[in-house]
Design an enzyme around this catalytic site. Structure first.
Site, PDB file in Angstrom:
ATOM      1  N   GLY A   1      -0.355  -0.351  -1.544  1.00 64.41           N
ATOM      2  CA  GLY A   1      -1.175   0.370  -2.490  1.00 64.41           C
ATOM      3  C   GLY A   1      -0.505  -0.168  -3.950  1.00 64.41           C
ATOM      4  N   GLY A   2      -1.031   0.733  -5.030  1.00 66.35           N
ATOM      5  CA  GLY A   2      -0.367   0.419  -6.585  1.00 66.35           C
ATOM      6  C   GLY A   2       1.179   0.494  -6.564  1.00 66.35           C
TER       7      GLY A   2
ATOM      8  N   LYS B   1       5.914   5.270   4.554  1.00 68.50           N
ATOM      9  CA  LYS B   1       5.377   4.994   3.249  1.00 68.50           C
ATOM     10  C   LYS B   1       6.555   4.803   2.479  1.00 68.50           C
ATOM     11  CE  LYS B   1       2.136   6.554  -0.544  1.00 68.50           C
ATOM     12  NZ  LYS B   1       1.195   7.402  -0.810  1.00 68.50           N
TER      13      LYS B   1
ATOM     14  N   ASP C   1      -8.177  13.970  -5.186  1.00 69.11           N
ATOM     15  CA  ASP C   1      -8.383  12.472  -5.026  1.00 69.11           C
ATOM     16  C   ASP C   1      -9.266  11.996  -3.615  1.00 69.11           C
ATOM     17  OD1 ASP C   1      -8.482   9.583  -5.987  1.00 69.11           O
ATOM     18  OD2 ASP C   1      -6.549   9.282  -5.047  1.00 69.11           O
TER      19      ASP C   1
ATOM     20  N   THR D   1       4.234   0.530  -0.200  1.00 71.17           N
ATOM     21  CA  THR D   1       3.698  -0.128   1.169  1.00 71.17           C
ATOM     22  C   THR D   1       3.962   0.612   2.106  1.00 71.17           C
ATOM     23  OG1 THR D   1       4.558  -2.155  -0.052  1.00 71.17           O
ATOM     24  CG2 THR D   1       4.218  -2.412   2.468  1.00 71.17           C
ATOM     25  N   VAL D   2       2.962   0.806   2.938  1.00 67.89           N
ATOM     26  CA  VAL D   2       2.918   1.539   4.086  1.00 67.89           C
ATOM     27  C   VAL D   2       3.107   0.459   5.490  1.00 67.89           C
ATOM     28  CG1 VAL D   2       1.531   2.932   5.710  1.00 67.89           C
ATOM     29  CG2 VAL D   2       1.369   3.065   3.455  1.00 67.89           C
TER      30      VAL D   2
ATOM     31  N   GLY E   1      -0.162  -1.610   5.015  1.00 70.40           N
ATOM     32  CA  GLY E   1      -1.304  -2.117   3.856  1.00 70.40           C
ATOM     33  C   GLY E   1       0.040  -1.738   2.587  1.00 70.40           C
TER      34      GLY E   1
END
Length: 266
Positions: free
Chosen positions: A20-21, A41, A124, A24-25, A18
């Protein structure tokens, strides 16, 4: 972006999990142990600044401190990457059975209470930061992404000036610039519970200002009159968990989830 076969120190990339902002994972494995998969990550090239590097280090340190069955386990950290356990069951929002949702919420509540006992506030809590094991009955739900977590002693006596949490789950005190506490995570967990159980967060207005205003001033929504399974007790429990004053909320996340589990039919 890395591609299959690329290496990050001793880890070999197998594919993308996946993005994110800022990172990348990847699914990866250690070069000396091809059978042991990890989540890798990696900060994107244009996010390897001091702020994001510090956030990555904080994620590793806080999650590594909070060793718990329902908190993601860290493996190793490099200057711009983290290796951690790989969770392949998808986000908690994939659960459809109410009983399973309540079990997952109970597991995350226990994880949060454990973190709080060590002086760590996640800051969060939301469905995308709760992942599932491949077989839910084996491990259940796991709390991830401690990148904006804070120690309870951080900024003690001083207000904060920058909000990093996700607005649909943000407690009023954070919007006022006050230091997050365990009660802040409880508020976010309550918002998460509402979303998982009803399909939407408690407050859903489309603009940032309106959504923040709802958290600050609007009454906590009630559900017993519009959802057949929702009870009056559920409404009352939710109202306390999302009280505008953090001092009026439940003492622990587990207490909150235990009460809503008793209040709802499964």
């Amino acid at each position: 972006m890395l591609t299959t076969g690329d290496r990050v120190r001793d880890y070999v990339v197998d594919g993308v999990v996946g993005h994110g902002g800022s990172a990348t994972v990847y699914r990866a494995h250690h070069a000396d142990d091809p059978g042991a998969a990890v989540a890798l990550k990696v900060l994107d090239d244009h996010h390897r600044d001091n702020v994001h590097l510090a956030r990555l280090a904080r994620e590793y340190d806080f999650a590594g401190t909070c060793r718990h069955p329902h908190i993601v386990a860290m493996t190793e950290r490099g200057p711009y990457w983290l290796a951690m356990e790989l969770l392949t069951g998808g986000p908690v929002s994939g659960l459809t059975d109410r009983a399973d949702i309540l079990v997952a919420l109970g597991q995350i509540a226990a994880a949060l209470d454990f973190a709080h006992s060590l002086g760590v506030v996640h800051c969060d809590v939301k469905p995308t930061n709760i992942l599932l094991s491949e077989h839910f009955s084996d491990r259940g739900a796991v709390l991830v992404d401690f990148g904006v977590a804070r120690a309870l002693t951080d900024h003690l006596g001083r207000d904060i000036t920058h909000i990093e949490a996700s607005l649909p789950y943000t407690a009023p005190e954070v919007l006022y610039g006050r230091t997050p506490t365990a009660a802040t995570d409880l508020y976010a967990l309550a918002c998460t519970a509402v979303e998982l159980l009803t399909g939407a967060t408690p407050f859903t207005r489309s603009t940032t200002f309106a959504l923040a205003d709802d958290h600050l001033r609007s009454p906590v929504p009630t559900f017993s009159r519009r959802i057949d399974w929702a009870t009056h007790a559920f409404d009352s429990i939710l109202a306390k968990a999302m009280a505008k004053d953090p001092e009026l909320r439940y003492d622990t996340c587990t207490e909150f989830v235990t009460l809503i589990t008793r209040a709802l039919p499964v």
